[in-house]
Design a protein around this motif. Structure first.
Motif, PDB file in Angstrom:
ATOM      1  N   LEU A 286       0.829  -1.208   0.000  1.00  0.00           N
ATOM      2  CA  LEU A 286       0.000   0.000   0.000  1.00  0.00           C
ATOM      3  C   LEU A 286       0.861   1.255   0.000  1.00  0.00           C
ATOM      4  O   LEU A 286       0.497   2.266  -0.609  1.00  0.00           O
ATOM      5  CB  LEU A 286      -0.950  -0.001   1.200  1.00  0.00           C
ATOM      6  CG  LEU A 286      -2.102  -1.002   1.134  1.00  0.00           C
ATOM      7  CD1 LEU A 286      -2.862  -1.011   2.462  1.00  0.00           C
ATOM      8  CD2 LEU A 286      -3.039  -0.698  -0.007  1.00  0.00           C
ATOM      9  N   GLY A 287       2.008   1.200   0.663  1.00  0.00           N
ATOM     10  CA  GLY A 287       2.927   2.338   0.690  1.00  0.00           C
ATOM     11  C   GLY A 287       3.517   2.647  -0.676  1.00  0.00           C
ATOM     12  O   GLY A 287       3.983   3.759  -0.923  1.00  0.00           O
ATOM     13  N   GLN A 288       3.524   1.679  -1.580  1.00  0.00           N
ATOM     14  CA  GLN A 288       4.065   1.880  -2.929  1.00  0.00           C
ATOM     15  C   GLN A 288       3.050   2.544  -3.868  1.00  0.00           C
ATOM     16  O   GLN A 288       3.410   2.977  -4.955  1.00  0.00           O
ATOM     17  CB  GLN A 288       4.479   0.528  -3.525  1.00  0.00           C
ATOM     18  CG  GLN A 288       5.586  -0.153  -2.761  1.00  0.00           C
ATOM     19  CD  GLN A 288       5.775  -1.599  -3.215  1.00  0.00           C
ATOM     20  OE1 GLN A 288       5.082  -2.080  -4.110  1.00  0.00           O
ATOM     21  NE2 GLN A 288       6.715  -2.282  -2.581  1.00  0.00           N
ATOM     22  N   LEU A 289       1.811   2.582  -3.462  1.00  0.00           N
ATOM     23  CA  LEU A 289       0.748   3.125  -4.311  1.00  0.00           C
ATOM     24  C   LEU A 289       0.716   4.655  -4.249  1.00  0.00           C
ATOM     25  O   LEU A 289       1.138   5.250  -3.246  1.00  0.00           O
ATOM     26  CB  LEU A 289      -0.605   2.590  -3.855  1.00  0.00           C
ATOM     27  CG  LEU A 289      -0.844   1.103  -4.032  1.00  0.00           C
ATOM     28  CD1 LEU A 289      -2.124   0.692  -3.316  1.00  0.00           C
ATOM     29  CD2 LEU A 289      -0.917   0.743  -5.498  1.00  0.00           C
ATOM     30  N   PRO A 290       0.154   5.289  -5.280  1.00  0.00           N
ATOM     31  CA  PRO A 290      -0.077   6.737  -5.196  1.00  0.00           C
ATOM     32  C   PRO A 290      -1.011   7.036  -4.021  1.00  0.00           C
ATOM     33  O   PRO A 290      -1.876   6.232  -3.676  1.00  0.00           O
ATOM     34  CB  PRO A 290      -0.761   7.074  -6.533  1.00  0.00           C
ATOM     35  CG  PRO A 290      -0.420   5.945  -7.446  1.00  0.00           C
ATOM     36  CD  PRO A 290      -0.222   4.741  -6.584  1.00  0.00           C
ATOM     37  N   GLU A 291      -0.835   8.190  -3.434  1.00  0.00           N
ATOM     38  CA  GLU A 291      -1.576   8.572  -2.225  1.00  0.00           C
ATOM     39  C   GLU A 291      -3.097   8.446  -2.413  1.00  0.00           C
ATOM     40  O   GLU A 291      -3.785   7.903  -1.562  1.00  0.00           O
ATOM     41  CB  GLU A 291      -1.223  10.008  -1.836  1.00  0.00           C
ATOM     42  CG  GLU A 291      -1.908  10.513  -0.577  1.00  0.00           C
ATOM     43  CD  GLU A 291      -1.437   9.817   0.694  1.00  0.00           C
ATOM     44  OE1 GLU A 291      -2.215   9.781   1.658  1.00  0.00           O
ATOM     45  OE2 GLU A 291      -0.309   9.305   0.721  1.00  0.00           O
ATOM     46  N   ARG A 292      -3.589   8.935  -3.526  1.00  0.00           N
ATOM     47  CA  ARG A 292      -5.022   8.911  -3.789  1.00  0.00           C
ATOM     48  C   ARG A 292      -5.560   7.487  -3.875  1.00  0.00           C
ATOM     49  O   ARG A 292      -6.607   7.169  -3.324  1.00  0.00           O
ATOM     50  CB  ARG A 292      -5.265   9.626  -5.127  1.00  0.00           C
ATOM     51  CG  ARG A 292      -6.456  10.459  -5.205  1.00  0.00           C
ATOM     52  CD  ARG A 292      -6.480  11.307  -6.443  1.00  0.00           C
ATOM     53  NE  ARG A 292      -6.336  10.565  -7.685  1.00  0.00           N
ATOM     54  CZ  ARG A 292      -6.792  10.983  -8.847  1.00  0.00           C
ATOM     55  NH1 ARG A 292      -7.425  12.125  -8.931  1.00  0.00           N
ATOM     56  NH2 ARG A 292      -6.619  10.286  -9.941  1.00  0.00           N
TER      57      ARG A 292
ATOM     58  N   LYS B  66     -19.113   6.325  -3.545  1.00  0.00           N
ATOM     59  CA  LYS B  66     -19.610   7.650  -3.937  1.00  0.00           C
ATOM     60  C   LYS B  66     -19.047   8.741  -3.027  1.00  0.00           C
ATOM     61  O   LYS B  66     -18.676   9.813  -3.485  1.00  0.00           O
ATOM     62  CB  LYS B  66     -21.135   7.683  -3.912  1.00  0.00           C
ATOM     63  CG  LYS B  66     -21.773   7.012  -5.081  1.00  0.00           C
ATOM     64  CD  LYS B  66     -23.287   7.174  -5.044  1.00  0.00           C
ATOM     65  CE  LYS B  66     -23.902   6.501  -6.253  1.00  0.00           C
ATOM     66  NZ  LYS B  66     -25.361   6.650  -6.266  1.00  0.00           N
ATOM     67  N   GLU B  67     -18.989   8.460  -1.726  1.00  0.00           N
ATOM     68  CA  GLU B  67     -18.449   9.443  -0.783  1.00  0.00           C
ATOM     69  C   GLU B  67     -16.955   9.656  -1.011  1.00  0.00           C
ATOM     70  O   GLU B  67     -16.472  10.780  -0.948  1.00  0.00           O
ATOM     71  CB  GLU B  67     -18.697   8.988   0.660  1.00  0.00           C
ATOM     72  CG  GLU B  67     -20.130   9.095   1.090  1.00  0.00           C
ATOM     73  CD  GLU B  67     -20.342   8.678   2.543  1.00  0.00           C
ATOM     74  OE1 GLU B  67     -19.376   8.729   3.337  1.00  0.00           O
ATOM     75  OE2 GLU B  67     -21.469   8.288   2.870  1.00  0.00           O
ATOM     76  N   ILE B  68     -16.239   8.572  -1.265  1.00  0.00           N
ATOM     77  CA  ILE B  68     -14.802   8.675  -1.541  1.00  0.00           C
ATOM     78  C   ILE B  68     -14.593   9.512  -2.802  1.00  0.00           C
ATOM     79  O   ILE B  68     -13.704  10.378  -2.842  1.00  0.00           O
ATOM     80  CB  ILE B  68     -14.169   7.278  -1.693  1.00  0.00           C
ATOM     81  CG1 ILE B  68     -14.299   6.482  -0.391  1.00  0.00           C
ATOM     82  CG2 ILE B  68     -12.706   7.390  -2.100  1.00  0.00           C
ATOM     83  CD1 ILE B  68     -13.975   5.008  -0.518  1.00  0.00           C
ATOM     84  N   ALA B  69     -15.405   9.287  -3.822  1.00  0.00           N
ATOM     85  CA  ALA B  69     -15.292  10.041  -5.069  1.00  0.00           C
ATOM     86  C   ALA B  69     -15.520  11.534  -4.829  1.00  0.00           C
ATOM     87  O   ALA B  69     -14.791  12.374  -5.377  1.00  0.00           O
ATOM     88  CB  ALA B  69     -16.284   9.510  -6.093  1.00  0.00           C
TER      89      ALA B  69
ATOM     90  N   VAL C  39     -13.345  13.044  -7.898  1.00  0.00           N
ATOM     91  CA  VAL C  39     -13.274  12.205  -9.093  1.00  0.00           C
ATOM     92  C   VAL C  39     -14.586  11.447  -9.238  1.00  0.00           C
ATOM     93  O   VAL C  39     -15.443  11.511  -8.366  1.00  0.00           O
ATOM     94  CB  VAL C  39     -12.076  11.207  -9.016  1.00  0.00           C
ATOM     95  CG1 VAL C  39     -10.759  11.957  -8.952  1.00  0.00           C
ATOM     96  CG2 VAL C  39     -12.207  10.272  -7.828  1.00  0.00           C
ATOM     97  N   SER C  40     -14.707  10.704 -10.321  1.00  0.00           N
ATOM     98  CA  SER C  40     -15.926   9.931 -10.539  1.00  0.00           C
ATOM     99  C   SER C  40     -15.911   8.647  -9.715  1.00  0.00           C
ATOM    100  O   SER C  40     -14.837   8.117  -9.408  1.00  0.00           O
ATOM    101  CB  SER C  40     -16.075   9.579 -12.017  1.00  0.00           C
ATOM    102  OG  SER C  40     -15.116   8.604 -12.383  1.00  0.00           O
TER     103      SER C  40
END
Length: 187
Positions: A127-133, A149-152, A157-158
């Motif tokens: 998970l640490g290797q992934l982009p922050e978003r 939907k709430e995260i978007a 973003v969509s």
């Protein structure tokens, strides 16, 4: 007085005309639902659900053709809903064998606990290797149970993009953990 058929009952405004029309067209409704759900037994359940929903619908004011159309559309919509729910459940469930092989935490051996701890560390590293978003979307959805939907909305973003970010994060974690385990076996 001659016996009245379903069309005559509707024209006369009899309360049981909708029921008779439903019964007369039930097998066709089951076939339609089966094409959508992929299973005759599930289709039977869908048609039964439609029957109970239609009991409370005020169909007497509609023409016979409109009543039939409404009945078939109700069956179709319920079958689609059932199919979507089934697809979602299958996506988030595992095989029966996986469930049977889960160890109980209280009776887990020290080796098993160590293996679980290592796996969690591997996932955290992945998970640490992934982009922050992407990491944020994955953690909020999978760990905290926040709707996509709430995260978007939070990320601006969509919901579709959030779905792809979660999927990509999961694939990355699986690949990373699998690769690290292979390295450990080879060492």
């Amino acid at each position: 007085m001659p016996e009245q058929g379903p069309v005559d009952c509707v024209a006369a405004g009899h309360p049981h005309s909708s029921l008779q029309a439903f019964i007369d067209h039930r097998s066709m409704m089951v076939k339609i639902a089966a094409r959508i759900t992929g299973c005759h037994y599930r289709a039977e359940d869908v048609v039964q659900d439609a029957f109970f929903r239609l009991q409370s619908a005020p169909l007497l004011k509609l023409s016979f053709k409109a009543q039939l159309s409404y009945m078939f559309q109700t069956v179709r919509n319920l079958a689609i809903d059932h199919y979507r729910k089934q697809t979602l459940e299958l996506r988030h469930s595992s095989s029966e064998e996986e469930g049977l092989n889960v160890e109980q935490h209280a009776s887990a051996s020290p080796e098993a606990l160590h293996l679980h701890q290592e796996t969690l560390e591997m996932v955290a590293n992945a998970l640490g290797q992934l982009p922050e978003r992407t990491r944020y979307a994955f953690e909020m959805y999978r760990i905290h149970g926040k709707p996509q939907k709430e995260i978007a909305q939070e990320l601006g973003v969509s919901p579709t993009l959030v779905n792809f970010m979660i999927r990509d994060a999961l694939i990355h974690c699986r690949k990373t953990v699998g690769a690290e385990r292979e390295m450990c076996k080879g060492a």
